[in-house]
Design a protein around this motif. Structure first.
Motif, short mmCIF file in Angstrom:
data_model
loop_
_atom_site.label_atom_id
_atom_site.label_comp_id
_atom_site.label_asym_id
_atom_site.label_seq_id
_atom_site.Cartn_x
_atom_site.Cartn_y
_atom_site.Cartn_z
N PHE A 168 10.98 3.69 -7.41
CA PHE A 168 9.56 3.90 -7.21
C PHE A 168 8.86 2.54 -7.05
CE2 PHE A 168 10.85 7.91 -9.06
CZ PHE A 168 10.08 8.83 -8.37
N PRO A 169 7.68 2.51 -6.43
CA PRO A 169 6.98 1.23 -6.25
C PRO A 169 6.83 0.41 -7.52
CG PRO A 169 5.93 2.92 -4.93
CD PRO A 169 6.99 3.62 -5.75
N SER A 170 6.61 1.07 -8.65
CA SER A 170 6.44 0.34 -9.91
C SER A 170 7.72 -0.37 -10.35
CB SER A 170 5.99 1.29 -11.01
OG SER A 170 6.95 2.32 -11.23
N GLU A 171 8.85 0.02 -9.76
CA GLU A 171 10.13 -0.57 -10.11
C GLU A 171 10.55 -1.66 -9.12
OE1 GLU A 171 12.30 3.30 -12.11
OE2 GLU A 171 12.19 3.19 -9.92
N ASN B 44 8.58 7.08 0.70
CA ASN B 44 7.51 6.40 1.43
C ASN B 44 7.86 6.22 2.90
OD1 ASN B 44 4.96 5.11 -0.03
ND2 ASN B 44 6.61 5.23 -1.55
N ARG C 91 8.21 -4.32 -2.30
CA ARG C 91 7.21 -3.33 -1.86
C ARG C 91 6.77 -3.61 -0.43
NH1 ARG C 91 5.44 -3.99 -7.26
NH2 ARG C 91 3.80 -5.46 -6.65
N LEU D 179 2.76 4.76 -1.60
CA LEU D 179 2.41 5.93 -2.40
C LEU D 179 3.18 5.85 -3.72
CD1 LEU D 179 2.62 8.58 0.46
CD2 LEU D 179 0.55 7.56 -0.50
N ASP D 180 2.46 5.73 -4.82
CA ASP D 180 3.09 5.48 -6.12
C ASP D 180 4.02 6.59 -6.57
OD1 ASP D 180 1.81 3.04 -6.37
OD2 ASP D 180 0.10 3.87 -7.47
N GLN D 181 3.75 7.82 -6.18
CA GLN D 181 4.54 8.96 -6.65
C GLN D 181 5.74 9.26 -5.78
OE1 GLN D 181 3.73 10.07 -9.65
NE2 GLN D 181 2.09 8.54 -9.52
N ARG D 182 5.98 8.41 -4.78
CA ARG D 182 7.14 8.61 -3.91
C ARG D 182 8.08 7.42 -4.04
NH1 ARG D 182 6.59 12.58 0.18
NH2 ARG D 182 4.52 13.57 0.16
N THR D 183 9.36 7.68 -3.91
CA THR D 183 10.36 6.63 -3.95
C THR D 183 10.26 5.77 -2.69
OG1 THR D 183 12.01 7.99 -2.84
CG2 THR D 183 11.93 8.09 -5.27
N ASN E 105 0.82 -1.21 0.00
CA ASN E 105 0.00 0.00 0.00
C ASN E 105 0.86 1.26 0.00
OD1 ASN E 105 -2.52 1.24 -0.07
ND2 ASN E 105 -2.64 1.43 2.15
#
Length: 330
Positions: A138-141, A103, A147, A95-99, A93
Motif C-alpha cells: 500500500f502507499p503507506s508502505e 493503483n 510512490r 489512492l491510499d486504499q489500493r495497493t 497522488n
C-alpha cells in the motif's frame, strides 16, 4: 506531438478587471522530446496543465495532441482523447486504499479494459519502474520515490502518447530525484512518449530536458532547445538554468574585484583552457565555479578574484576571445 496555437485563458471577474492567466501561447513540441515548462508562481503553469488535460477549455486558440484539437472536441470524445495523456502528480497522488498494483490497474478498469489485459499491463508497468516485488504494498508502505514510481507506472498503463509531469521531483531528495529523472528518460526511450515536465527546479531542466520554455505572467518569455538557449549564455533563461556561482564576498582579497565569467564549449573546443590561461596570466584566482554538461554542450560560470588594477586588462583579453565577463557588484 503537442501544438499550442495562440492559446489564451481569461477568467472574468464581476466588477473587476479579468485575470489573464495565459496570453497568446504558441508552442510546438515534437514527439519523443522531453520538454520542460518553467516559471515563477503565478506564471500560468497550473492553468496550462488544466488546458492541456482538457479540464478547462481555453478562451481562444487551439491545443492539438496527436492532431486532435482538445479545445473543440465534444464531451463525448474528450474521454478517449484524455487517454492519450498520462498524468504524473507531485508526490504520486496515489489512492491510499489500493495497493501499488491496484493503483496501476485503476485507470485501465475505468477505461473498460478486460481483466487479463489489466493483469498483464500491471505486471509490465511494475517491472518497468523496478517494483515487481511490491505489487501488494500500500502507499503507506512505500517510500516517496517508490510512490512516484507507482505514479509513473499508473500514468503509462493505458499507453498514452504524452506523459505530463507536474513537479514530479519537488518532494524528493537529490538521489531519489536522479533516479526518477532517469526513469522518465527510460520510459521515453522505451515507449517513445513525449514527456512534458512542469517544474520550478532548474536541476530537472539541466539533467533531462532537451527543450525548455519559460512562462512569465502567462506569456512565453523564451523557448527552444536547451543547448541553443545556453549558447546565449547571458540571457535571463540561460542564467536561470545555470546561475552564477555563490561565494562569500568576505573572502575576496583587499584591493581586488570579482569578475563573473561565462562561456560555453563543445568537445574539442579550447575555450576553457584559454580562459584559465588568461586568468593565470593576469593574476586572477577562481573564487567559485559551476560546470554543467547538457547534451553536447559544456557550460561554465566562474567567479574570478583579480587585483583591481588588472581587471580592465583581463576583461579586454576575455572579450577578444569571445568570452562574456563583467564585474560583480559586491
Amino acid at each position: 506531438m503537442i501544438e499550442l496555437q495562440d492559446v489564451s485563458k481569461i477568467y472574468p471577474r464581476r466588477g473587476e478587471d479579468p485575470v489573464v492567466a495565459l496570453e497568446n501561447i504558441s508552442l510546438s513540441i515534437e514527439s519523443g522530446e522531453i520538454h520542460g515548462i518553467v516559471g515563477e508562481s503565478g506564471a500560468g503553469k497550473s492553468t496550462l496543465i488544466r488546458c492541456l488535460t482538457a479540464l478547462e477549455r481555453p478562451t481562444s486558440g487551439s491545443i492539438l495532441v496527436d492532431g486532435k484539437d482538445l479545445s473543440t472536441l465534444p464531451s463525448s470524445q474528450l474521454r478517449d482523447a484524455r487517454r492519450t495523456i498520462g498524468m504524473v502528480f507531485q508526490g504520486g497522488n496515489l489512492l491510499d486504499q489500493r495497493t501499488a498494483a491496484g493503483n496501476i490497474a485503476y485507470p485501465l478498469r475505468i477505461a473498460g479494459q478486460g481483466k487479463a489485459l489489466t493483469r498483464t499491463r500491471v505486471t509490465e508497468m511494475l517491472d518497468l519502474v523496478g517494483l515487481g516485488d511490491r505489487a501488494r504494498a500500500f502507499p503507506s508502505e512505500l517510500s516517496g520515490g517508490q510512490r512516484q514510481r507507482v505514479g509513473i507506472a499508473r500514468a503509462m498503463a493505458d499507453r498514452p502518447s504524452v506523459l505530463l509531469c507536474d513537479e514530479p521531483t519537488s518532494a524528493l531528495d537529490t538521489e531519489t530525484t536522479d533516479q526518477i529523472l532517469g526513469l522518465l528518460k527510460d520510459v521515453r526511450d522505451t515507449y517513445g512518449v513525449t514527456v512534458l515536465i512542469i517544474t520550478h527546479e532548474m536541476e530537472v531542466v539541466r539533467k533531462i530536458c532537451s527543450e525548455v520554455t519559460l512562462l512569465d505572467h502567462g506569456r512565453v518569455s523564451a523557448t527552444g532547445k536547451v543547448s541553443d538557449i545556453m549558447e546565449t549564455i547571458d540571457s535571463p533563461l540561460a542564467r536561470r538554468i545555470v546561475p552564477e556561482p555563490e561565494f562569500d564576498p568576505a573572502l575576496t582579497p583587499a584591493d581586488s574585484v570579482v569578475l563573473d565569467v561565462s562561456f560555453t564549449a563543445r568537445q574539442g573546443e579550447p575555450t576553457g583552457s584559454r580562459v584559465l590561461a588568461l586568468a593565470s596570466q593576469y593574476g586572477a584566482d577562481i573564487s567559485a565555479g559551476t560546470f554543467e554538461t547538457m547534451g553536447d554542450i559544456q557550460v561554465a560560470r566562474l567567479a574570478l578574484s583579480i587585483p583591481t588594477e588588472d581587471r580592465h586588462d583581463l576583461l579586454s583579453a576575455l572579450e577578444k576571445v569571445g568570452v562574456s565577463a563583467k564585474e560583480r557588484a559586491l
